[in-house]
Design a protein around this motif. Structure first.
Motif, PDB file in Angstrom:
ATOM      1  N   LEU A   1       0.833  -1.205   0.000  1.00 38.14           N
ATOM      2  CA  LEU A   1       0.000   0.000   0.000  1.00 38.14           C
ATOM      3  C   LEU A   1       0.865   1.251   0.000  1.00 38.14           C
ATOM      4  O   LEU A   1       0.589   2.214  -0.730  1.00 38.14           O
ATOM      5  CB  LEU A   1      -0.917  -0.003   1.229  1.00 38.14           C
TER       6      LEU A   1
ATOM      7  N   THR B   1      -6.680  -4.235  -0.820  1.00 39.31           N
ATOM      8  CA  THR B   1      -7.798  -3.657  -1.566  1.00 39.31           C
ATOM      9  C   THR B   1      -7.546  -2.176  -1.848  1.00 39.31           C
ATOM     10  O   THR B   1      -7.791  -1.687  -2.959  1.00 39.31           O
ATOM     11  CB  THR B   1      -9.109  -3.821  -0.788  1.00 39.31           C
ATOM     12  N   GLY B   2      -7.037  -1.477  -0.834  1.00 38.24           N
ATOM     13  CA  GLY B   2      -6.700  -0.066  -1.034  1.00 38.24           C
ATOM     14  C   GLY B   2      -5.637   0.124  -2.101  1.00 38.24           C
ATOM     15  O   GLY B   2      -5.694   1.073  -2.888  1.00 38.24           O
TER      16      GLY B   2
END
Length: 249
Positions: A173, A236-237
């Protein structure tokens, strides 16, 4: 135009296999990092000494793989960042792929690296105890090996792998945020430092609660649920952020 239409799973599988071959050097760096952490751990994690009235002195040293696990978490975090770089993404051009397939292949690779790194870190703990026993001034030793306490061994193994997955997803991320806008190379360290200082000085209770939520969970099941949920959110981010890029480059 090709008449053969490949499914998403086929593309992801090919990209994943390619990344395993292309990133063998990452596992070499893991071995180097764990070797360095072993050297730092040779003196023991903690040591307690006491003397008796007869002049006898007893020193108890505790050896564990804690430092190896910490160093390995740093390694997998950096690997998560590395796999988002532009040079790595250019390698995906050799496949008929899209952002989703590339992200899924990257996540599968990071999960594999997390499993290997976590297992190697726990195993390194046994190697540390063997080295300390044969080359150190140790008269008597106790430990929780696989044969002595198999349940504790597998709990430690599972926990180490879960930690690696969490830090891999956080690194991925972080890398994706930086790829979206290079200004975050400077903003993220400043932001993280500010949060740490604020929590450490102004709100110690919140900092303790956050750390206890992740690192002080006594139930392996709940710990797995927490880490996997956070990892899923981070991955997911990352996928959502990659879709904000104008072009996949």
């Amino acid at each position: 135009m090709s008449l053969t239409e490949m499914s998403l799973s086929d593309v992801v599988k090919r990209q994943y296999e390619f990344k395993l071959r292309a990133f063998l050097g990452v596992f070499s760096s893991m071995a180097g990092v764990q070797l360095i952490s072993l050297l730092f751990s040779l003196g023991g994690v903690t040591s307690v000494g006491t003397g008796t009235s007869s002049g006898m002195y007893i020193n108890i040293s505790y050896y564990s793989a804690d430092m190896v696990v910490v160093f390995t978490m740093i390694w997998i975090f950096m690997t998560g960042i590395l796999i988002t770089t532009k040079a790595v993404r250019y390698d995906d051009f050799t496949f008929v792929s899209n952002r989703l397939s590339s992200n899924l292949a990257n996540i599968l690779f990071l999960l594999t690296a997390s499993a290997i790194g976590g297992a190697a870190a726990v195993t390194a703990g046994f190697l540390l105890k063997i080295i300390a026993f044969f080359f150190g001034d140790i008269q008597y030793g106790l430990g929780n090996s696989f044969l002595e306490a198999p349940a504790e061994f597998f709990i430690g193994l599972a926990a180490a792998i879960l930690y690696m997955i969490l830090f891999a997803s956080l690194g991925y991320l972080t890398g994706m945020i930086v790829q979206v806008n290079k200004i975050f190379i400077f903003l993220l360290p400043t932001l993280i430092t500010g949060i740490v200082v604020y929590l450490g000085i102004r709100n110690e209770e919140l900092a303790t609660a956050i750390l206890d939520f992740i690192f002080a969970e006594s139930s392996l099941f709940l710990f797995a649920v927490k880490t996997l949920l956070l990892s899923t959110l981070f991955f997911t981010g990352s996928i959502v952020l990659s879709n904000r890029m104008e072009v996949w480059k």
